[in-house]
Design a protein around this motif. Structure first.
Motif, PDB file in Angstrom:
ATOM      1  N   UNK A 145       0.828  -1.214   0.000  1.00 20.78           N
ATOM      2  CA  UNK A 145       0.000   0.000   0.000  1.00 20.78           C
ATOM      3  C   UNK A 145       0.858   1.258   0.000  1.00 20.78           C
ATOM      4  N   UNK A 146       0.248   2.342  -0.479  1.00 20.80           N
ATOM      5  CA  UNK A 146       0.867   3.661  -0.351  1.00 20.80           C
ATOM      6  C   UNK A 146      -0.101   4.574   0.388  1.00 20.80           C
ATOM      7  N   UNK A 147       0.481   5.539   1.068  1.00 20.28           N
ATOM      8  CA  UNK A 147      -0.316   6.503   1.825  1.00 20.28           C
ATOM      9  C   UNK A 147      -0.371   7.815   1.049  1.00 20.28           C
ATOM     10  N   UNK A 148      -1.567   8.366   0.916  1.00 21.71           N
ATOM     11  CA  UNK A 148      -1.717   9.708   0.350  1.00 21.71           C
ATOM     12  C   UNK A 148      -1.464  10.673   1.511  1.00 21.71           C
ATOM     13  N   UNK A 149      -0.293  11.308   1.497  1.00 24.12           N
ATOM     14  CA  UNK A 149       0.158  12.055   2.665  1.00 24.12           C
ATOM     15  C   UNK A 149      -0.376  13.484   2.701  1.00 24.12           C
ATOM     16  N   UNK A 150      -0.354  14.048   3.910  1.00 24.12           N
ATOM     17  CA  UNK A 150      -0.762  15.441   4.086  1.00 24.12           C
ATOM     18  C   UNK A 150       0.456  16.361   3.965  1.00 24.12           C
ATOM     19  N   UNK A 151       1.546  15.820   3.438  1.00 27.45           N
ATOM     20  CA  UNK A 151       2.800  16.574   3.331  1.00 27.45           C
ATOM     21  C   UNK A 151       3.346  16.383   1.921  1.00 27.45           C
ATOM     22  N   UNK A 152       3.897  17.461   1.365  1.00 25.84           N
ATOM     23  CA  UNK A 152       4.512  17.365   0.048  1.00 25.84           C
ATOM     24  C   UNK A 152       5.953  16.902   0.171  1.00 25.84           C
ATOM     25  N   UNK A 153       6.340  16.053  -0.767  1.00 22.07           N
ATOM     26  CA  UNK A 153       7.743  15.610  -0.825  1.00 22.07           C
ATOM     27  C   UNK A 153       8.481  16.261  -1.976  1.00 22.07           C
ATOM     28  N   UNK A 154       7.759  16.952  -2.839  1.00 19.42           N
ATOM     29  CA  UNK A 154       8.384  17.650  -3.958  1.00 19.42           C
ATOM     30  C   UNK A 154       8.899  16.741  -5.055  1.00 19.42           C
ATOM     31  N   UNK A 155       8.490  15.486  -5.064  1.00 22.75           N
ATOM     32  CA  UNK A 155       8.914  14.599  -6.155  1.00 22.75           C
ATOM     33  C   UNK A 155       8.292  15.087  -7.459  1.00 22.75           C
ATOM     34  N   UNK A 156       9.014  14.875  -8.581  1.00 23.78           N
ATOM     35  CA  UNK A 156       8.523  15.441  -9.852  1.00 23.78           C
ATOM     36  C   UNK A 156       7.122  14.976 -10.237  1.00 23.78           C
ATOM     37  N   UNK A 157       6.777  13.721  -9.921  1.00 21.29           N
ATOM     38  CA  UNK A 157       5.467  13.217 -10.350  1.00 21.29           C
ATOM     39  C   UNK A 157       4.389  13.330  -9.270  1.00 21.29           C
ATOM     40  N   UNK A 158       4.708  13.991  -8.185  1.00 20.95           N
ATOM     41  CA  UNK A 158       3.735  14.131  -7.091  1.00 20.95           C
ATOM     42  C   UNK A 158       2.479  14.868  -7.583  1.00 20.95           C
ATOM     43  N   UNK A 159       1.310  14.377  -7.139  1.00 18.96           N
ATOM     44  CA  UNK A 159       0.054  15.052  -7.509  1.00 18.96           C
ATOM     45  C   UNK A 159      -0.552  15.673  -6.256  1.00 18.96           C
TER      46      UNK A 159
END
Ligand SMILES: O=P(O)(O)OC[C@H]1O[C@H](OP(=O)(O)OP(=O)(O)O)[C@H](O)[C@@H]1O
Ligand SMILES: Nc1ncnc2[nH]cnc12
Length: 186
Positions: A83-97
């Motif tokens: 599983x992956x978690x939709x986080x409440x924090x940005x990681x700044x990865x290029x493909x982050x939505x």
């Protein structure tokens, strides 16, 4: 009543309901991690989802922070699906939505990472209320060209307006708040 779900049903009947600025909000291990999360309830949740959905061809479970996480964890260990978690924090990865989330009592930003184009996804959350959270996460999954196999929630509120929300959602229980008490709709 599905006997698998009995531990969950039993514990829901004693959930307190609090007023969050006019929104009747129930407090339970499933939805809040307090007053306590019973292992038997988590097992019932995972077993209940497995009875209803075929996870054979699912690549990844997607769980919005915070209260999707313990259900996705239980389901992941029961099915072997990561599983992956939709986080409440940005990681700044290029493909982050980035996702704007609004509930009946607040709003915040969520960030989707780790889901690839073509991934077969089951979205897992604790509660469906206004549907805005699920709708927003589904839009982000569409952005990354993931394939949504199913949406599963533990509890679906049937006393909330979900105008315009047309997604099919698998819920373990339909619930409503009546006279300050949480009721399971059988
Ligand atoms: O159908 P909706 O009206 O969108 O409500 C459902 C969402 O509300 C809660 O999240 P919340 O934002 O309160 O965060 P939490 O999981 O950290 O408690 C819950 O965990 C769902 O994600
Ligand atoms: N714990 C909760 N109680 C009632 N409605 C909710 N909507 C989202 N979380 C909720």
């Amino acid at each position: 009543m599905d006997p698998t779900l009995e531990p969950l049903a039993r514990s829901l009947r004693s959930a307190p309901v609090v007023d969050r600025d006019g929104y009747d909000y129930f407090v339970h291990g499933v939805t809040d991690g307090i007053p306590i999360v019973e292992p038997e309830v988590l097992k019932a949740v995972a077993a209940g989802f497995r009875e209803r959905i075929d996870f054979e061809s699912v690549d990844v479970l997607v769980a919005p922070e915070a209260m999707g996480i313990h259900h996705a964890t239980a389901l992941s260990t029961a099915t072997g699906v990561p599983f992956v978690v939709v986080r409440k924090r940005s990681y700044g990865f290029p493909d982050e939505v980035a996702i704007h989330q609004e509930t009946g009592y607040g709003e915040s930003e969520l960030f989707l990472n780790g889901v690839e184009a073509g991934d077969r996804v089951v979205l897992v959350d604790d509660v469906l209320s206004t549907g805005h959270t699920i709708e927003a996460v589904c839009a982000a999954l569409e952005d990354v060209d993931a394939e949504l196999v199913d949406i599963v929630v533990v509890l679906r509120r049937v006393d909330r307006d979900r105008e315009g929300f047309e997604r099919s959602v698998t819920a373990l229980f339909d619930v409503r708040v009546v006279d300050g008490r949480l009721e399971i709709v059988e």
